[in-house]
Structure formats: C-alpha cells, structure tokens
Design an enzyme around this catalytic site. Structure first.
Site, PDB file in Angstrom:
ATOM      1  N   ASP A 220       0.849  -1.202   0.000  1.00  0.00           N
ATOM      2  CA  ASP A 220       0.000   0.000   0.000  1.00  0.00           C
ATOM      3  C   ASP A 220       0.879   1.246   0.000  1.00  0.00           C
ATOM      4  OD1 ASP A 220       0.127  -1.246   2.998  1.00  0.00           O
ATOM      5  OD2 ASP A 220       0.467   0.907   3.014  1.00  0.00           O
ATOM      6  N   ASP A 222       0.542   3.639   2.314  1.00  0.00           N
ATOM      7  CA  ASP A 222       0.341   4.219   3.637  1.00  0.00           C
ATOM      8  C   ASP A 222      -0.740   5.313   3.538  1.00  0.00           C
ATOM      9  OD1 ASP A 222       1.018   3.956   6.361  1.00  0.00           O
ATOM     10  OD2 ASP A 222       2.254   5.742   6.279  1.00  0.00           O
TER      11      ASP A 222
HETATM   12  N1  ADE Z   1       2.344  -3.086   6.837  1.00  0.00           N
HETATM   13  C1  ADE Z   1       1.804  -3.024   5.612  1.00  0.00           C
HETATM   14  N2  ADE Z   1       1.441  -1.758   5.300  1.00  0.00           N
HETATM   15  C2  ADE Z   1       1.773  -0.995   6.374  1.00  0.00           C
HETATM   16  C3  ADE Z   1       1.665   0.377   6.669  1.00  0.00           C
HETATM   17  N3  ADE Z   1       1.137   1.245   5.800  1.00  0.00           N
HETATM   18  N4  ADE Z   1       2.108   0.806   7.877  1.00  0.00           N
HETATM   19  C4  ADE Z   1       2.658  -0.067   8.755  1.00  0.00           C
HETATM   20  N5  ADE Z   1       2.783  -1.365   8.533  1.00  0.00           N
HETATM   21  C5  ADE Z   1       2.351  -1.838   7.351  1.00  0.00           C
END
Ligand code: ADE
Length: 282
Positions: A220, A222
């Site tokens: 992703d 974030d």
């Molecule tokens: N693991 C997968 N995506 C994450 C994110 N955006 N923040 C923290 N841990 C994660």
C-alpha cells in the site's frame, strides 16, 4: 575477521510475515516445540528441506496470526531458530510505501531501518538466566547481512520481479497505522517503506551472530498521498495474497543461492563482530 572459518553448510531459517504460511513449502517437515531462556517462540517451528537444503520455518505472528507486532517474542523466535542450528535467516514483511517509485506489488530488499518502536525486548544481553553474559553494544551499520541481501536480490531479479535493491524501513510500534503527519514525517526522514516488525528482529539476529536479510512486499501507499484513502487491513491482506507467490519464489531461490556458496567466512565475521561488541567484567 581473523578466525579460520568453521561453517561448511547453510541451515536457513525463514520467518514468514503476515500471509506467509505456505505449509507446502517444505519436503518432510517435522514440528519442533521449543522453549528458550526468553520464553516460547510465536509457534512450533517446522524443520524440513527445500530442494535438499535444510531449512526451518517460523510464522512470526503465530500460525493463527495470534500475536500483534508488539507482542511477538522476537527474542524467543531468533533464539529458537539459532538453537535448531540456523546459520541464516531470510524474512518476509508486508510494508507500506513512503515513496512514489516503490509501488504496491514491488519487492524491496531492505538495507537499513529507523526504529519507531518502544518497550520491545531488543537484546539478549540483559542478564536473563540461561542467556549470554555481559552488555552488548553492536554496531548497526550495516544492519543486514550483505550476502543474504544479494541472494534475495538475485533471486527476485532472476524471477523477473520488480525488486528495489535498497530500502530503509521505518518500523513503527503499531498496531495502528500512521497518522498523515507521521507518514509525511517518515518520508522526510528518508524512509522508503513502513512496517511494524523489522525492529527488533534484525538487531536480535545480528546479536545472535546470524546472517539476516528481509524481503519486503509493498502492499500500500500508507496515507501520505494527496486525495487518497488511508491504508486498511483489507488492502494489505489482499495485496499480500495477490503477491505472496513472488515472496515464496524469492525465498526458495535465495535458499539455493546461499546453499551453493562455498565460502561461509562471512558467518565468522558476524560472530566476531558480536564478540568484539560485548563488554564483560569478571
Ligand atoms: N504493513 C503493511 N502496510 C503498512 C503500513 N502502511 N504501515 C505499517 N505497517 C504496514
């Protein structure tokens, strides 16, 4: 590194992150229920082999994903792998991306970290009964084993996957995801990806004198991008499920690459570094 080398073959620990629990990875697996001076690891360890190479598999969060990142017994996990004779650890981790060029679905072979965790047991050298003696001030540059990193990178590139050769992981405490302001700050700090588990795992593996490297799967963006929704669990799990085959292939090939090596003197260097980092008074 002055000692003559004492290792003649590799025994590779694999720490599977969220979504990495393929029971068919191993030929003839045997379950090992282990207790360490630091308590129980996240689950039983599976001892077996991948294409003839001895390996041990451990689910970081437990096979039922019962431990959140701050409750994982990282010390017991690393100690248990070492006690089963592991010389190397290859880890997988789901991560959010902090930079445009690291896209969901890409792989990243981590080469550094920023520690945003707190209250985790991050050393074996704390006078636990049955643990090692002294105080250990271990250098963290480089944080990861370069040999193991290169094995992961060659494996990923050999399979034709998009794989970034370097990346700094910001490891946050969790279990919540970052706020937008935190995400923007992590970007300013130079982080490439964000996760919740690389610390203290990498530091403990190094204290144990093991060769450790981690391949991150980007799931992703974030929450730093304009006009986009924040990361969600369903997004992370869906992306992981869609791309898990890549991570498995990379680990399988990296195991073969490491096992084909004829010179394990770098393992002695990891051990010597730990010896030189220990302060001990009689
Ligand atoms: N693991 C997968 N995506 C994450 C994110 N955006 N923040 C923290 N841990 C994660």
């Amino acid at each position: 590194c002055e000692l003559g080398h004492i290792y003649s073959c590799a025994n590779i620990g694999i720490i599977g992150g969220s979504g990495f629990d393929d029971p068919n990875l191993f030929e003839n697996p045997i379950e090992r229920d282990i207790t360490t001076p630091f308590g129980k690891p996240s689950d039983v360890l599976l001892e077996g082999s991948i294409k003839g190479v001895s390996c041990v598999l451990l689910a970081r969060h437990g096979r039922k994903h019962q431990y959140q990142p701050s409750d994982v017994n990282y010390r017991a996990n690393i100690w248990a792998l070492k006690s089963l004779g592991c010389t190397h650890i290859l880890a997988t981790t789901a991560t959010g991306s902090l930079v445009e060029q690291y896209r969901p679905g890409d792989l990243v072979v981590l080469d550094d970290f920023i520690d945003r965790t707190w209250g985790r047991q991050c050393t074996f050298y704390d006078r636990t009964e049955g643990g090692p003696r002294g105080v250990c001030h271990l250098p963290m540059r480089p944080a990861f084993c370069e040999k193991a990193r290169q094995a992961l990178l060659s494996a990923a590139r050999g399979r034709g996957h998009v794989c970034h050769a370097t990346g700094t992981a910001v490891t946050k405490q969790g279990p919540r995801f970052s706020s937008r302001a935190e995400s923007l700050m992590h970007r300013q700090w130079g982080g490439h990806v964000v996760n919740m588990t690389t610390v203290p795992e990498v530091a403990l593996a190094k204290e144990a004198g093991l060769s450790y490297a981690a391949v991150a799967l980007v799931t992703d963006y974030d929450c730093w991008r304009e006009n986009e929704q924040s990361v969600s669990v369903s997004e992370v799990l869906e992306m992981f499920a869609r791309n898990i085959k890549k991570a498995i292939d990379v680990i399988v090939d990296a195991v073969q690459i490491l096992a084909a090596d004829s010179d394990y003197s770098y393992l002695d260097c990891h051990k010597d570094l730990v010896t030189s980092a220990i302060m001990l008074k009689n």
